[in-house]
Enzyme design. Structure first.
Site, short mmCIF file in Angstrom:
data_model
loop_
_atom_site.label_atom_id
_atom_site.label_comp_id
_atom_site.label_asym_id
_atom_site.label_seq_id
_atom_site.Cartn_x
_atom_site.Cartn_y
_atom_site.Cartn_z
N ARG A 1 71.61 112.48 17.51
CA ARG A 1 71.86 111.25 18.25
C ARG A 1 72.06 111.53 19.74
O ARG A 1 71.66 110.73 20.59
CB ARG A 1 73.10 110.54 17.69
CG ARG A 1 72.93 109.96 16.30
CD ARG A 1 74.22 109.30 15.83
NE ARG A 1 74.44 108.02 16.48
CZ ARG A 1 75.61 107.35 16.44
NH1 ARG A 1 76.65 107.89 15.82
NH2 ARG A 1 75.73 106.19 17.03
N HIS B 1 69.23 98.01 16.04
CA HIS B 1 70.32 97.31 16.73
C HIS B 1 69.77 96.34 17.78
O HIS B 1 70.42 96.08 18.79
CB HIS B 1 71.29 98.31 17.38
CG HIS B 1 72.00 99.18 16.41
ND1 HIS B 1 73.16 98.78 15.75
CD2 HIS B 1 71.73 100.42 15.94
CE1 HIS B 1 73.56 99.74 14.95
NE2 HIS B 1 72.70 100.75 15.04
N ASN C 1 79.71 102.15 13.87
CA ASN C 1 79.30 101.10 12.96
C ASN C 1 80.52 100.49 12.29
O ASN C 1 81.64 100.96 12.45
CB ASN C 1 78.36 101.65 11.88
CG ASN C 1 77.01 102.07 12.43
OD1 ASN C 1 76.50 101.50 13.39
ND2 ASN C 1 76.42 103.09 11.82
#
Length: 696
Positions: A357, A74, A147
């Site tokens: 995450r 990203h 996303n």
């Protein structure tokens, strides 16, 4: 002293927060006046530079460290400020304050991004797009880090480093950059069947969006809403663009990257600068444990969706982006999103990718931003009151006072204490038991059934694009065994899909690869996953490119502008020279762009308004030929003035025009043309063109 006196003297407010104080002249970063900003201090006019030149050293030191390590993924991102407004109160199912009252507004910062490319890569890569939203709520920051595709490549965070290593540039050669069309990526996903569903989405037009403004966003994971009484409701988050979804064709993406590698950035900047504020509805899927248990897949599996047909969306708020960043580095580059950042009323599930995450994002910020105090940066700082015992560390911005930096303590001024009750950050009391293990649950074993649903839910045009994308990407793979293995996996999705790809590759159709569990053929289609089955029905927010020449009828130009404005679209006038043209009456007509620098791929529909002499001149201009032929072959709607015949003949399009081409001779014609543009593309032209791999 009064607050304003303190600030004037020290540049620091009573709370210790630094303020910008205007100086009369140039200074060093320590505030010393700079006597000469042109020359370094030397021993003699031609002598060596002196180490004591702190002005030079200060300037070079700051320049040397202007850049911080870019994100591993990203890295290519763009941000904007906005506001989220609650449109439906959810107090019955979540204690989250931002959903507590209809009309309540929450400041937000949004960062869009591509995943694989470096910060200097181009915008129109075939890639997943990040859609990260930081809500500055009254109870702290909530980061919804998602996303534009609702599923992911892997089921467990353990595989994330492998995925990223595989899709990034090859380590021995440093390329290819910002693309997945190479051996290492396809080797990895072909060896990992759980990735198959995601590759279908990736090869679809979802991976090459027209702009940030016309793409959906998804939270990907299943989260929890937690009520005041501790009750839990599963929730999945969806961002729905008010102007609808739109993508480009691969040929367009390649040409846009050449014409304007900052196309997505420029589009968002232009929209915000012109007051055309992009909006998304925040919708949720809400379901209980019984519903989750009844679904034919595991809601904790991030490679699966919960079909909207099974659990309908409910709109609960609207996001409006209304302000560009003031400084791209300070805000877009330094913003730090962490999936662990939740507020009371929002909680996690046991999704193994989400669990990983929650560790990874915080750990990443320490590397990128230098230490734990990145939370003090303006773009990351919570807007609500904060109280804690954190101290010191690299780049500490606060100036805590007093001796107490621990708890519990017995001091009269002992600082903050734990919260309890409804406003506390609570965790759902999920029972946890069983032996420690590194096994995947059996409920995660079906890797192909939802991929098949996605494929069968696409329109024929969308299926053609998916096939063409697989053929293109796998054609870049050097090792034949990788191509064969990937096609063998796709046979478990659909035999016709695999056969078409094999034919496009000149590959003998292999047998299907082994499946851990039988592929289900009884699952219904999901029309919601198709973009073309859910058209926006509007041309609002789009751009009409109008190619003009000397001698153009101004009334036609004005009519198109008027009709486009009524449709909510912008008009860009393009001419052979940026200095403009003279209309049929000889009056000057200003234009926005030069033809050679404004190909038709930059526009959503095009019109060509010329005089006869102008059309004859354009007929021999390669840029004009490409302008009309690209628009035609990309299935765009075309508005053609009465004098276009020389250009049409030269490009071989004379006699080939169709219902997507409109002759423009009056304001009424312009109206019909703009109404048709609401369909965005004239897809029957693509079917007739037949440029896709042969169907079996």
């Amino acid at each position: 002293m009064a607050d304003e006196q303190i600030e004037a003297v020290t540049g620091v407010g009573r709370g210790g927060e630094p303020h910008q104080v205007a100086a009369e002249g140039l200074t060093t970063s320590q505030g010393a006046p700079v006597p000469d900003n042109q020359n370094s201090l030397r021993a003699g006019a031609r002598g060596p530079a002196l180490l004591e030149d702190f002005v030079l050293r200060d300037k070079i030191f700051r320049f040397d460290h202007e850049r911080i390590p870019e994100r591993v993924v990203h890295a290519r991102g763009y941000g904007a400020h906005g506001v989220f407004e609650c449109t439906r109160s959810l107090t019955e199912i979540t204690a989250a304050d931002l959903f507590g009252e209809v009309g309540r507004q929450t400041e937000v910062f949004v960062r869009f991004s591509t995943v694989a490319g470096r910060a200097g890569s181009f915008d129109l890569a075939r890639d997943v797009r990040g859609f990260a939203v930081k809500f500055y709520t009254r109870e702290g920051n909530w980061d919804l880090v998602g996303n534009n595709i609702p599923v992911f490549f892997i089921q467990d965070a353990m595989k994330f480093p492998d995925l990223v290593h595989a899709v990034k540039e090859d380590p021995d050669r440093g390329f290819p950059q910002a693309q997945s069309a190479h051996d290492t990526y396809w080797d990895f996903v072909s060896c990992l069947p759980e990735s198959t569903h995601m590759t279908l989405w990736q090869m679809s037009d979802r991976a090459i969006p027209r702009s940030f403004r016309f793409m959906e966003g998804f939270g990907v994971h299943t989260f929890r809403f937690l009520a005041d009484d501790g009750a839990s409701t599963y929730v999945k988050f969806h961002w729905k663009p008010v102007l609808g979804c739109q993508s480009v064709l691969w040929d367009e993406a390649v040409k846009i990257n050449g014409a304007d590698p900052d196309f997505h950035r420029r589009d968002l900047w232009n929209a915000l600068s012109s007051g055309e504020y992009p909006q998304w509805d925040l919708a949720v899927q809400l379901f209980d444990q019984a519903t989750a248990d009844a679904l034919p897949f595991d809601v904790l599996d991030p490679t699966k969706i919960v079909p909207e047909e099974s659990v309908p969306l409910q709109v609960i708020g609207r996001l409006t982006l209304d302000r560009t960043v003031d400084n791209d580095f300070a805000e877009t580059e330094q913003v730090a999103f962490c999936t662990q950042n939740v507020v009371p009323g929002i909680g996690f599930t046991e999704d193994p990718l989400l669990q990983g995450r929650n560790f990874s994002y915080l750990d990443t910020q320490l590397s990128r931003l230098g230490g734990p105090n990145f939370t003090h940066l303006p773009v990351n700082r919570a807007r609500c009151p904060m109280a804690f015992f954190h101290r010191d560390g690299h780049m500490q911005h606060e100036v805590p006072s007093g001796p107490i930096n621990y708890e519990p303590n017995s001091s009269d001024q002992g600082g903050p204490r734990e919260r309890a009750g409804a406003q506390a950050l609570t965790t759902f009391a999920e029972p946890a038991e069983g032996a420690k293990t590194r096994l995947r649950p059996e409920s995660f074993a079906d890797h192909y059934s939802q991929a098949a649903v996605f494929w069968h839910s696409q329109t024929p045009v969308e299926q053609d694009h998916i096939v063409a994308a697989y053929v293109f990407e796998l054609s870049k793979v050097v090792e034949p065994a990788i191509r064969t293995r990937m096609v063998a996996n796709l046979r478990n999705v659909d035999d016709a899909l695999a056969a078409r790809i094999a034919a496009g590759l000149g590959l003998e159709l292999p047998g299907a690869s082994a499946c851990a569990v039988p592929v289900r053929t009884d699952l219904p289609e999901s029309p919601s996953v198709s973009m073309l089955r859910n058209p926006p029905g509007t041309f609002a927010g789009r751009v009409l490119g109008v190619l003009v020449t000397d001698g153009v009828e101004r009334a036609l130009v004005d009519g198109l502008r008027h009709r486009a404005r009524d449709a909510g679209a912008a008009v860009v006038l393009v001419a052979p020279r940026v200095g403009g043209v003279a209309d049929a009456d000889g009056d000057p007509l200003a234009v926005d762009a030069q033809l050679a620098g404004a190909p038709s791929v930059l526009f959503d529909a095009v019109a060509i308004l010329t005089s006869m002499a102008g059309a004859e001149e354009l007929a021999f201009d390669p840029a004009a030929q490409d302008f009309i032929t690209d628009a035609f072959h990309h299935s765009k709607f075309l508005g053609l003035g009465q004098h276009c015949e020389p250009l049409l003949r030269r490009t071989g399009l004379f006699g080939r025009t169709d219902d997507g081409c409109f002759v423009l001779s009056s304001d009424m014609d312009a109206g019909a043309f703009l109404r048709a543009c609401a369909e965005l593309r004239h897809w029957p032209r693509t079917a007739v063109g037949g440029a896709n791999p042969p169907k079996e």
